[in-house]
Design a protein around this motif. Structure first.
Motif, PDB file in Angstrom:
ATOM      1  N   ASN A 570      38.415  42.647  37.544  1.00  0.00           N
ATOM      2  CA  ASN A 570      37.121  42.170  37.719  1.00  0.00           C
ATOM      3  C   ASN A 570      36.241  42.304  36.594  1.00  0.00           C
ATOM      4  O   ASN A 570      35.132  41.670  36.385  1.00  0.00           O
ATOM      5  N   GLU A 571      36.345  43.364  35.886  1.00  0.00           N
ATOM      6  CA  GLU A 571      35.431  43.823  34.931  1.00  0.00           C
ATOM      7  C   GLU A 571      35.878  43.114  33.351  1.00  0.00           C
ATOM      8  O   GLU A 571      35.064  43.364  32.411  1.00  0.00           O
ATOM      9  N   SER A 572      36.997  42.346  33.201  1.00  0.00           N
ATOM     10  CA  SER A 572      37.751  41.811  32.198  1.00  0.00           C
ATOM     11  C   SER A 572      37.745  40.348  32.438  1.00  0.00           C
ATOM     12  O   SER A 572      38.774  39.997  32.066  1.00  0.00           O
ATOM     13  N   GLY A 573      36.610  39.714  32.723  1.00  0.00           N
ATOM     14  CA  GLY A 573      36.736  38.341  33.162  1.00  0.00           C
ATOM     15  C   GLY A 573      37.215  37.272  31.833  1.00  0.00           C
ATOM     16  O   GLY A 573      38.047  36.497  32.301  1.00  0.00           O
ATOM     17  N   ALA A 577      40.498  35.249  32.274  1.00  0.00           N
ATOM     18  CA  ALA A 577      40.738  33.591  32.107  1.00  0.00           C
ATOM     19  C   ALA A 577      41.551  33.351  31.022  1.00  0.00           C
ATOM     20  O   ALA A 577      42.449  32.449  31.051  1.00  0.00           O
ATOM     21  N   GLN A 578      41.405  34.083  29.728  1.00  0.00           N
ATOM     22  CA  GLN A 578      42.488  34.032  28.620  1.00  0.00           C
ATOM     23  C   GLN A 578      43.962  34.074  29.290  1.00  0.00           C
ATOM     24  O   GLN A 578      44.869  33.297  28.917  1.00  0.00           O
ATOM     25  N   TYR A 579      44.289  34.955  29.963  1.00  0.00           N
ATOM     26  CA  TYR A 579      45.663  35.402  30.504  1.00  0.00           C
ATOM     27  C   TYR A 579      46.027  33.977  31.408  1.00  0.00           C
ATOM     28  O   TYR A 579      47.203  33.772  31.460  1.00  0.00           O
ATOM     29  N   ARG A 580      44.974  33.606  32.407  1.00  0.00           N
ATOM     30  CA  ARG A 580      45.375  32.712  33.330  1.00  0.00           C
ATOM     31  C   ARG A 580      45.829  31.119  32.492  1.00  0.00           C
ATOM     32  O   ARG A 580      46.780  30.661  32.983  1.00  0.00           O
ATOM     33  N   SER A 581      45.015  31.164  31.593  1.00  0.00           N
ATOM     34  CA  SER A 581      45.101  29.753  30.697  1.00  0.00           C
ATOM     35  C   SER A 581      46.379  29.820  30.052  1.00  0.00           C
ATOM     36  O   SER A 581      47.126  28.831  29.951  1.00  0.00           O
ATOM     37  N   VAL A 582      46.867  31.103  29.447  1.00  0.00           N
ATOM     38  CA  VAL A 582      48.045  31.131  28.705  1.00  0.00           C
ATOM     39  C   VAL A 582      49.174  30.860  29.506  1.00  0.00           C
ATOM     40  O   VAL A 582      50.195  30.356  29.328  1.00  0.00           O
ATOM     41  N   ARG A 583      49.098  31.431  30.965  1.00  0.00           N
ATOM     42  CA  ARG A 583      50.101  31.478  31.886  1.00  0.00           C
ATOM     43  C   ARG A 583      50.393  30.084  32.362  1.00  0.00           C
ATOM     44  O   ARG A 583      51.490  29.622  32.439  1.00  0.00           O
ATOM     45  N   GLU A 584      49.274  29.333  32.557  1.00  0.00           N
ATOM     46  CA  GLU A 584      49.380  27.882  32.878  1.00  0.00           C
ATOM     47  C   GLU A 584      50.350  27.088  32.080  1.00  0.00           C
ATOM     48  O   GLU A 584      51.105  26.437  32.089  1.00  0.00           O
ATOM     49  N   ARG A 608      48.916  41.202  28.891  1.00  0.00           N
ATOM     50  CA  ARG A 608      49.643  42.275  30.025  1.00  0.00           C
ATOM     51  C   ARG A 608      49.519  43.549  29.639  1.00  0.00           C
ATOM     52  O   ARG A 608      48.894  44.476  30.422  1.00  0.00           O
ATOM     53  N   ASN A 609      49.848  43.864  28.555  1.00  0.00           N
ATOM     54  CA  ASN A 609      49.823  45.366  27.675  1.00  0.00           C
ATOM     55  C   ASN A 609      48.440  45.863  27.605  1.00  0.00           C
ATOM     56  O   ASN A 609      48.163  46.991  27.839  1.00  0.00           O
ATOM     57  N   TRP A 610      47.628  45.011  27.285  1.00  0.00           N
ATOM     58  CA  TRP A 610      45.891  45.158  27.132  1.00  0.00           C
ATOM     59  C   TRP A 610      45.494  45.799  28.366  1.00  0.00           C
ATOM     60  O   TRP A 610      44.894  46.529  28.609  1.00  0.00           O
ATOM     61  N   PHE A 611      45.807  44.754  29.545  1.00  0.00           N
ATOM     62  CA  PHE A 611      45.238  45.368  30.790  1.00  0.00           C
ATOM     63  C   PHE A 611      45.964  46.847  31.188  1.00  0.00           C
ATOM     64  O   PHE A 611      45.183  47.394  31.728  1.00  0.00           O
ATOM     65  N   VAL A 612      47.295  46.968  31.133  1.00  0.00           N
ATOM     66  CA  VAL A 612      47.859  48.184  31.380  1.00  0.00           C
ATOM     67  C   VAL A 612      47.216  49.451  30.756  1.00  0.00           C
ATOM     68  O   VAL A 612      46.907  50.367  31.079  1.00  0.00           O
TER      69      VAL A 612
END
Length: 645
Positions: A570-573, A577-584, A608-612
């Protein structure tokens, strides 16, 4: 007629000014105690001529000069692996043929023909026997213990050891050889007809279907070393001569000369063969001092010929090369010179040449047609050396593990029945550092980690995989922390027990990766400084320290972990958004069979590693990254709304 000792004093006195007086092995005749006394003309101590550690300032300067030459001349690689310095039309037309002559100081405590001790950085002229100084009436006495390292070298080089070898006198007059001759084995060597093998793991590029390259060894011979000359150039050669100081400590130090066949087709092959020979001599405990200490010196024979020709060209010998890099540069420069001569209608003259590192070229020393007649003759004072087959077989059984065997053992994977499964790069790095001393450290840590994991009831697969984890710590983490603290490996305060405890706690999930990487520098920085000669390992008990300082991992509950991950998302909007775009985009590429799918998948892994990493930092030591990885994917891909157990 003057007394012989007076003549001897006159011959040596000008050469040993400023050196401390010679200390002969006891008993020492009182008559000789003053013959090598110094008439000191400078306040510089003699020991200052011999540094305690190798000085690499010259190598750094040479590297800068090489870069400047490369920028100036725009050197380009030719098809045969030689730098052609911008001369057009060479690549593919010529090929180089090299052969090596390597002189290695044997690892022995006594000299070859006297009972004086061998030395490296001792006070000049402090380890000199009567025969070493060529005093009248002294005779060479062969020291049998010097034979064992020479035999180990011959075995490591796959040579045929001769049942009987003989010594010869090689006559020449120069200040570094007090007797006027060198005792060597030119006609009846200790061993001959050997070989070494170069593999792709040695860095050599072989053709398709070719698994190895064989480098022949003509012979291995024993001989005595010469004195060391310490030269102080004159500030004004027209008015004041240079000063040459003679240190007789090195006279009669046992050497072996290894002569290869002319079979090396490029400067790269020559440098790799030299590196392999050095590693074999060191691993067999025959010659442990490398080129950086002057314990190994190399001459290279270089010739060029039209590509495809089977006839060797006229060779030139380049003398006294002091590093592997210099060998490679000298071969390249000499090949360029010979090709230039031939393509301009000249003839290559056989000669002995030197190497000028500043100018990056070879220079003429003397012509082969003018070589000194060494007047070889059988050495009358040293009997033949006879080696029994039982001695050779015993040495074969006791031979230490050689580099190729060790490399194969370190890289062989668990599935193939191996122990460690390191990459070739990591294994070579581990073997190269400190003469292979870190391999034993690595193996001891692995054994202790596996014991801890076994006692904890871990699966055999996890226990077996510990080798690669430990390898990463020994090759990367530990050296980086030592370097940061300005410590050498010999000053390492981290014992194998320390490192095994840290890694075991990490693999058992008792501490986080962040905590484990805090413990290592803590051990290093809290240990009092000590000299490298007397290391003082840390007394910290890792398990006790972890418990006392509340560093044990207290896992979050599944719900708390989910909440923490959701908070980070939630704090990394923008990142989400970039993750969702790349995944699609990736899903679309996979569905359509696009070529970009692999690259997009790699980019997804990085995001994903950045979020981890963010979650681990937010967890403040209570979050295990491996557990986060198992949860993160589901939350990110499901818009963060799935319930994760």
């Amino acid at each position: 007629m003057p007394h012989p000792l007076q003549l001897l004093r006159r011959a040596f006195a000008p050469s040993i000014l400023s050196l401390q007086r010679t200390q002969f092995p006891h008993p020492r005749p009182a008559l000789l105690s003053h013959r090598f006394a110094a008439t000191t003309t400078t306040s510089t101590p003699a020991s200052s001529f011999l540094p305690a550690t190798p000085d690499n300032s010259f190598q750094k300067a040479a590297k800068a000069q090489r870069k400047a030459r490369k920028d100036t001349h725009e050197e380009k690689k030719g098809g045969d692996g030689v730098l052609w310095n911008g001369i057009p039309g060479h690549a593919g037309k010529w090929e180089v043929v090299c052969g090596l002559e390597i002189h290695a100081q044997l690892n022995t405590g006594r000299k070859l023909f006297s009972d004086a001790k061998t030395s490296l950085n001792e006070t000049p002229n402090s380890h000199v026997g009567l025969f070493d100084a060529a005093l009248p009436g002294s005779q060479p006495i062969f020291q049998p213990q010097t034979l064992l390292p020479a035999l180990r070298a011959a075995i490591a080089l796959n040579c045929e050891i001769m049942p009987e070898s003989r010594f010869d006198r090689k006559h020449y007059f120069y200040w570094d050889q007090p007797g006027g001759y060198q005792i060597t084995q030119f006609y009846h060597p200790l061993a001959k007809d050997g070989y070494i093998k170069l593999f792709p793991t040695d860095g050599i590029e072989l053709g398709e279907g070719v698994e190895e390259m064989v480098v022949g060894i003509n012979q291995v011979q024993m001989e005595q070393d010469t004195a060391k000359t310490i030269t102080t150039p004159s500030p004004d050669p027209l008015t004041t001569p240079s000063t040459h100081l003679i240190d007789l400590n090195r006279v009669s130090h046992p050497l072996i000369e290894v002569i290869t066949t002319p079979c090396l087709p490029s400067s790269t092959h020559a440098s790799l063969a030299l590196r392999k020979l050095q590693s074999l001599l060191r691993a067999s405990n025959a010659a442990i001092l490398g080129m950086e200490w002057g314990g190994l010196r190399c001459d290279v024979n270089v010739s060029v010929r039209p590509r495809g020709s089977t006839t060797l060209g006229q060779r030139c010998e380049i003398k006294n090369l002091f590093s592997i890099k210099v060998v490679e540069e000298a071969v390249e420069a000499e090949a360029r010179r010979q090709v230039f001569v031939l393509e301009n209608g000249g003839v290559v003259v056989g000669e002995t040449r030197g190497w000028d590192g500043e100018l990056g070229r070879t220079f003429r020393l003397r012509g082969k047609e003018g070589e000194v007649d060494y007047r070889y003759m059988p050495e009358p004072d040293v009997p033949p050396v006879r080696v029994g087959s039982g001695v050779v077989e015993w040495l074969r059984r006791e031979m230490p593990e050689l580099p190729d065997e060790m490399l194969g053992r370190l890289v062989r994977g668990v599935k193939e029945g191996g122990e460690y499964g390191l990459t070739v790069k990591d294994a070579n790095t581990l073997m190269a550092w400190d003469g292979g001393a870190r391999v034993g450290y690595f193996e001891e840590v692995v054994a202790k980690v596996r014991t801890h994991l076994s006692e904890a009831g871990k699966a055999p697969g996890i226990i077996k995989d510990a080798g690669r984890v430990v390898g990463n710590w020994v090759i990367h983490e530990l050296p980086a922390n030592l370097t940061s603290a300005n410590l050498t490996w010999s000053q390492n305060p981290v014992t194998t027990t320390h490192l095994a405890d840290i890694i075991s706690h990490l693999l058992l999930g008792k501490i986080t990766g962040r905590t484990s990487k805090y413990l290592l520098p803590y051990i290093i920085t809290t240990t009092p400084p000590f000299p490298s000669a007397s290391p003082s390992p840390s007394t910290i008990d890792i398990p006790t320290y972890i418990t006392t300082n509340s560093l044990l991992l207290i896992p979050l509950s599944p719900s708390d972990l989910t909440s923490l991950i959701q908070k980070v998302i939630n704090e990394s909007g923008d990142m989400y958004a970039q993750y969702r775009s790349v995944r699609e985009h990736w899903l679309k590429e996979v569905e359509e069979g696009g070529k970009k799918a692999m690259g997009l998948e790699k980019k997804l892994g990085g995001l994903r590693n950045w979020f981890v990493g963010r979650v681990v930092r937010e967890g403040q030591g209570r979050v295990d990254a491996r557990r986060v990885e198992g949860v993160m994917g589901a939350l990110l891909d499901g818009n963060g709304k799935e319930k994760v157990e």
